[in-house]
Design a protein around this motif. Structure first.
Motif, PDB file in Angstrom:
ATOM      1  N   VAL A   1    -146.141 -28.873  23.060  1.00 39.43           N
ATOM      2  CA  VAL A   1    -145.066 -29.805  22.702  1.00 39.43           C
ATOM      3  C   VAL A   1    -144.241 -29.222  21.553  1.00 39.43           C
ATOM      4  O   VAL A   1    -143.010 -29.290  21.561  1.00 39.43           O
ATOM      5  CB  VAL A   1    -145.642 -31.181  22.311  1.00 39.43           C
ATOM      6  CG1 VAL A   1    -144.533 -32.086  21.802  1.00 39.43           C
ATOM      7  CG2 VAL A   1    -146.318 -31.808  23.506  1.00 39.43           C
ATOM      8  N   GLY A   2    -144.925 -28.614  20.597  1.00 38.65           N
ATOM      9  CA  GLY A   2    -144.212 -27.980  19.486  1.00 38.65           C
ATOM     10  C   GLY A   2    -143.256 -26.912  19.992  1.00 38.65           C
ATOM     11  O   GLY A   2    -142.101 -26.851  19.554  1.00 38.65           O
TER      12      GLY A   2
ATOM     13  N   MET B   1    -140.285 -28.499  21.641  1.00 38.48           N
ATOM     14  CA  MET B   1    -139.386 -29.063  20.632  1.00 38.48           C
ATOM     15  C   MET B   1    -138.560 -27.957  19.961  1.00 38.48           C
ATOM     16  O   MET B   1    -137.385 -28.140  19.656  1.00 38.48           O
ATOM     17  CB  MET B   1    -140.191 -29.807  19.569  1.00 38.48           C
ATOM     18  CG  MET B   1    -140.728 -31.110  20.068  1.00 38.48           C
ATOM     19  SD  MET B   1    -139.359 -32.246  20.296  1.00 38.48           S
ATOM     20  CE  MET B   1    -140.164 -33.647  20.940  1.00 38.48           C
TER      21      MET B   1
ATOM     22  N   LEU C   1    -135.900 -27.189  22.224  1.00 37.75           N
ATOM     23  CA  LEU C   1    -134.919 -28.268  22.189  1.00 37.75           C
ATOM     24  C   LEU C   1    -134.003 -28.111  20.973  1.00 37.75           C
ATOM     25  O   LEU C   1    -132.787 -28.279  21.067  1.00 37.75           O
ATOM     26  CB  LEU C   1    -135.633 -29.619  22.150  1.00 37.75           C
ATOM     27  CG  LEU C   1    -134.750 -30.857  22.109  1.00 37.75           C
ATOM     28  CD1 LEU C   1    -133.817 -30.911  23.300  1.00 37.75           C
ATOM     29  CD2 LEU C   1    -135.587 -32.127  22.051  1.00 37.75           C
ATOM     30  N   GLY C   2    -134.610 -27.749  19.846  1.00 29.33           N
ATOM     31  CA  GLY C   2    -133.816 -27.530  18.635  1.00 29.33           C
ATOM     32  C   GLY C   2    -132.765 -26.456  18.861  1.00 29.33           C
ATOM     33  O   GLY C   2    -131.613 -26.597  18.454  1.00 29.33           O
TER      34      GLY C   2
ATOM     35  N   THR D   1    -131.229 -32.261  15.090  1.00 30.62           N
ATOM     36  CA  THR D   1    -132.046 -31.046  15.157  1.00 30.62           C
ATOM     37  C   THR D   1    -133.118 -31.054  14.078  1.00 30.62           C
ATOM     38  O   THR D   1    -134.230 -30.588  14.306  1.00 30.62           O
ATOM     39  CB  THR D   1    -131.205 -29.763  14.992  1.00 30.62           C
ATOM     40  OG1 THR D   1    -130.292 -29.956  13.932  1.00 30.62           O
ATOM     41  CG2 THR D   1    -130.480 -29.411  16.235  1.00 30.62           C
TER      42      THR D   1
ATOM     43  N   VAL E   1    -135.984 -33.088  15.319  1.00 34.28           N
ATOM     44  CA  VAL E   1    -136.674 -32.368  16.398  1.00 34.28           C
ATOM     45  C   VAL E   1    -137.504 -31.210  15.838  1.00 34.28           C
ATOM     46  O   VAL E   1    -138.668 -31.020  16.209  1.00 34.28           O
ATOM     47  CB  VAL E   1    -135.644 -31.851  17.427  1.00 34.28           C
ATOM     48  CG1 VAL E   1    -136.277 -30.843  18.359  1.00 34.28           C
ATOM     49  CG2 VAL E   1    -135.077 -33.009  18.216  1.00 34.28           C
TER      50      VAL E   1
ATOM     51  N   ILE F   1    -140.622 -32.387  13.996  1.00 30.60           N
ATOM     52  CA  ILE F   1    -141.680 -32.744  14.949  1.00 30.60           C
ATOM     53  C   ILE F   1    -142.338 -31.472  15.499  1.00 30.60           C
ATOM     54  O   ILE F   1    -143.567 -31.366  15.566  1.00 30.60           O
ATOM     55  CB  ILE F   1    -141.105 -33.584  16.104  1.00 30.60           C
ATOM     56  CG1 ILE F   1    -140.597 -34.927  15.571  1.00 30.60           C
ATOM     57  CG2 ILE F   1    -142.149 -33.817  17.180  1.00 30.60           C
ATOM     58  CD1 ILE F   1    -139.887 -35.772  16.587  1.00 30.60           C
ATOM     59  N   ALA F   2    -141.501 -30.503  15.866  1.00 33.21           N
ATOM     60  CA  ALA F   2    -142.036 -29.247  16.410  1.00 33.21           C
ATOM     61  C   ALA F   2    -143.009 -28.610  15.436  1.00 33.21           C
ATOM     62  O   ALA F   2    -144.121 -28.216  15.789  1.00 33.21           O
ATOM     63  CB  ALA F   2    -140.887 -28.277  16.703  1.00 33.21           C
TER      64      ALA F   2
END
Lengths: 336, 280
Positions: A245-246, A249, A252-253, A314, A317, A320-321
């Motif tokens: 998931v990290g 993310m 995604l960033g 960002t 996100v 979280i990552a």
């Protein structure tokens, strides 16, 4: 903290040295230590302050826009530099949709690559293949943009979009997303190019976290008769959940803030359209297109406000990552 | 019955592994596709005139000399600014950062800066520098690129220093060396090549950056060595020329793109080779 060892060794010095000279030397050593500590600390602090300064400058710059439009700025779809009316929703929508498409294609492909690199690839090929994937990340984004505009978009318009219109476009409800003029530019093209760009980031994180899975765990699953796929899906993936998931993310960033590639192919039109084929805009591409030529103070402030929104998204996100990846490495520390 | 399940599991396994191989091949197809188009389009543009002539007005012959020199200067100065900052901050994190709140926080923030959108950095430098001096300038570009380069250098410096065995530090301290000598003459020196690769990675990262230069260094059609004025640089020239409708501009853009990409990828590969020799 370092004075103690120096004193001990000073007593054992081979060459005799006068008391004053020794004291003087020790003083200088201590000054050196103090300076080295403080100077390096200053620079570490500088890195920290950089983030604070970025936030502060964006907030200050965005203030006029938010004062004028309030939080309606975030939900308005008007973008009219002549009439000085600005709203961020078009750009936010474009940013989110392109990034979503990027993950939709990027995550499964990255997972496949990570599986291939950790389980299937013969050892001699592992390194060159890994480097090749990382080279995808090394290509500057403007190159992806040019390639997207001149090669991918025409190819997409000619060969892929008509097929999509005839198949997915005929479906009820979602059909509208795949209708429209097949120009090759638009959110779908931008999202696909973004997915190529985020794949190396996600895949290399996945590969790295897959490699921390203790061999015993995999071996016991194999010993019970599990197939390679079952080991990956039921043992490795659950074990590395947080890290995966990290990594996603992190990708995604990247996708959210990507500027040049998107600017080339998204079409740069301030509108929200159900169709993924129609030109749109993203926060980053709006900034790239308009900022240097922004005339009015309000226009400029609205653009900075857009930047603030992007930075906020960002930032969340990426935090979280980072937390996810840290959780994995902590768990790793416990289990060994 | 159990053989049916067995068969199904086997098929699922085969299928997924084939798919995994396929994804790898797809990504390689894209890599090759991008590189081949780049070489095909860019190679025809590469000529001696590209390195000797200025960026032309549309419809006339020209080269990219001012943009190449501008890029080299901006990237060079940015590296000069970012290297000491990054190394010193990295030293703090690795050598002094074993307790307290500052080091973990900085490490966290640095990792976020590492992936922060570069266009935001451009906005930042615009508001704090360009807007205050009231003109676009090469220095603005230098500042923006160094903000992007610093986290890369910090990260690699810290990682490299952490690889130094503690016994080495202890040995130096036992000989009576003060901490600052241990750091700068023993540990940092022993990872010199690793730290240099970090700097090279940062150079590779910033030489392709376009977004932060759009509103800091801007562009300049003419030959200019004045860092205090708008300055031509390869990425923005490529952007402007590629988006233009003029064919000879587009051709030059491809030439510049080829130059940048192979420079950046070459640096990346070089760094990997050096790192590999170090770890072996």
């Amino acid at each position: 903290m370092n004075a103690v060892p120096s004193e001990i060794t000073a007593k054992e010095m081979v060459q005799p040295i006068s008391q004053e000279a020794l004291a003087k030397r020790m003083r200088w050593q201590r000054v050196g230590d103090f300076v080295a500590h403080r100077v390096t600390m200053l620079f570490a602090l500088l890195v920290l302050l950089l983030l604070v300064a970025i936030m502060a400058s964006l907030v200050l710059g965005a203030l006029p826009a938010f004062q004028k439009f309030g939080f309606g700025f975030l939900s308005s779809t008007t973008w009219d530099p002549v009439g000085e009316e600005f709203g961020a929703l078009n750009a936010i929508y474009g940013t989110l949709v392109t990034s979503f498409i990027a993950l939709l294609f990027g995550v499964p492909v990255s997972f496949g690559i990570a599986v291939f690199l950790t389980e299937l690839c013969p050892n001699w090929l592992k390194r060159p293949m890994g480097v090749a994937v990382e080279l995808l990340a090394g290509i500057p984004s403007i190159i992806y943009g040019m390639w997207g505009l001149f090669f991918f978009a025409p190819f997409f318009a000619e060969h892929v979009q008509p097929v999509l219109m005839d198949t997915l476009g005929q479906l009820p409800y979602v059909g509208g997303m795949f209708q429209g003029a097949p120009m090759g530019l638009g959110t779908l093209t931008a999202g696909l190019i973004l997915s190529v760009m985020v794949i190396p980031f996600i895949a290399s994180v996945m590969r790295d976290v897959f490699e921390v899975v203790p061999a015993v765990l995999k071996e016991s699953a194999y010993g019970l008769g599990a197939t390679t796929w079952e080991v990956m899906w039921n043992v490795v993936l659950p074990y590395t959940k947080a890290g995966v998931v990290g990594g996603v993310m992190l990708g995604l960033g990247r996708a959210l803030g990507e500027t040049m590639a998107v600017t080339f192919v998204i079409g740069n039109a301030h509108n929200i359209d159900l169709s993924l084929f129609s030109p749109a805009t993203s926060i980053a591409s709006t900034l790239a297109n308009e900022f240097a030529e922004a005339s009015g103070e309000l226009h400029m402030s609205s653009l900075i406000a857009l930047g603030l929104v992007l930075f906020f998204i960002t930032f969340v996100v990426l935090v979280i990552a980072k937390l996810m990846l840290m959780r994995l490495s902590k768990g790793e520390g416990r289990s060994t | 019955m159990s053989s049916a399940i067995f068969k199904r599991r086997k098929i699922v396994n085969k299928l997924s592994l084939v798919l995994a191989t396929l994804t790898m091949m797809i990504s390689m197809v894209f890599l090759v596709w991008v590189l081949v188009t780049l070489v095909m389009k860019g190679f025809s543009a590469i000529a001696p005139s590209m390195f000797t002539q200025m960026t032309p007005p549309p419809g006339t012959d020209g080269g990219l000399a001012n943009a190449i020199v501008g890029s080299l200067m901006i990237v060079g100065f940015a590296t000069l600014v970012a290297t000491p900052i990054g190394i010193l901050a990295g030293v703090y994190l690795a050598e002094y950062g074993r307790r307290g709140w500052l080091a973990p926080t900085t490490r966290f923030v640095n990792d976020i800066m590492l992936s922060a959108p570069s266009i935001i950095v451009g906005l930042f430098i615009y508001t704090v520098y360009v807007a205050n001096v009231k003109h676009f300038s090469g220095w603005g570009g230098v500042l923006a690129l160094s903000v992007i380069a610093v986290p890369v250098v910090v990260r690699t410096t810290e990682n490299m220093l952490r690889l130094v065995p503690n016994s080495m530090r202890e040995a130096a301290i036992a000989l009576g060396a003060p901490m600052w000598k241990v750091i700068f003459m023993v540990t940092l020196r022993s990872v010199k090549s690793g730290v240099m690769t970090g700097v090279l990675l940062a150079v590779a990262r910033i030489s392709g950056e376009t977004a932060p230069l759009l509103f800091t260094a801007l562009n300049n059609q003419f030959w200019s060595m004045d860092m205090n004025a708008p300055m031509a640089n390869l990425p923005t020239v490529i952007f402007q020329f590629a988006m233009s409708p003029y064919e000879d501009w587009q051709r030059l853009a491809w030439g510049g793109a080829l130059l940048i990409t192979f420079g950046v990828l070459g640096l990346n590969i070089f760094v990997r080779i050096v790192l590999r020799q170090r770890t072996n």
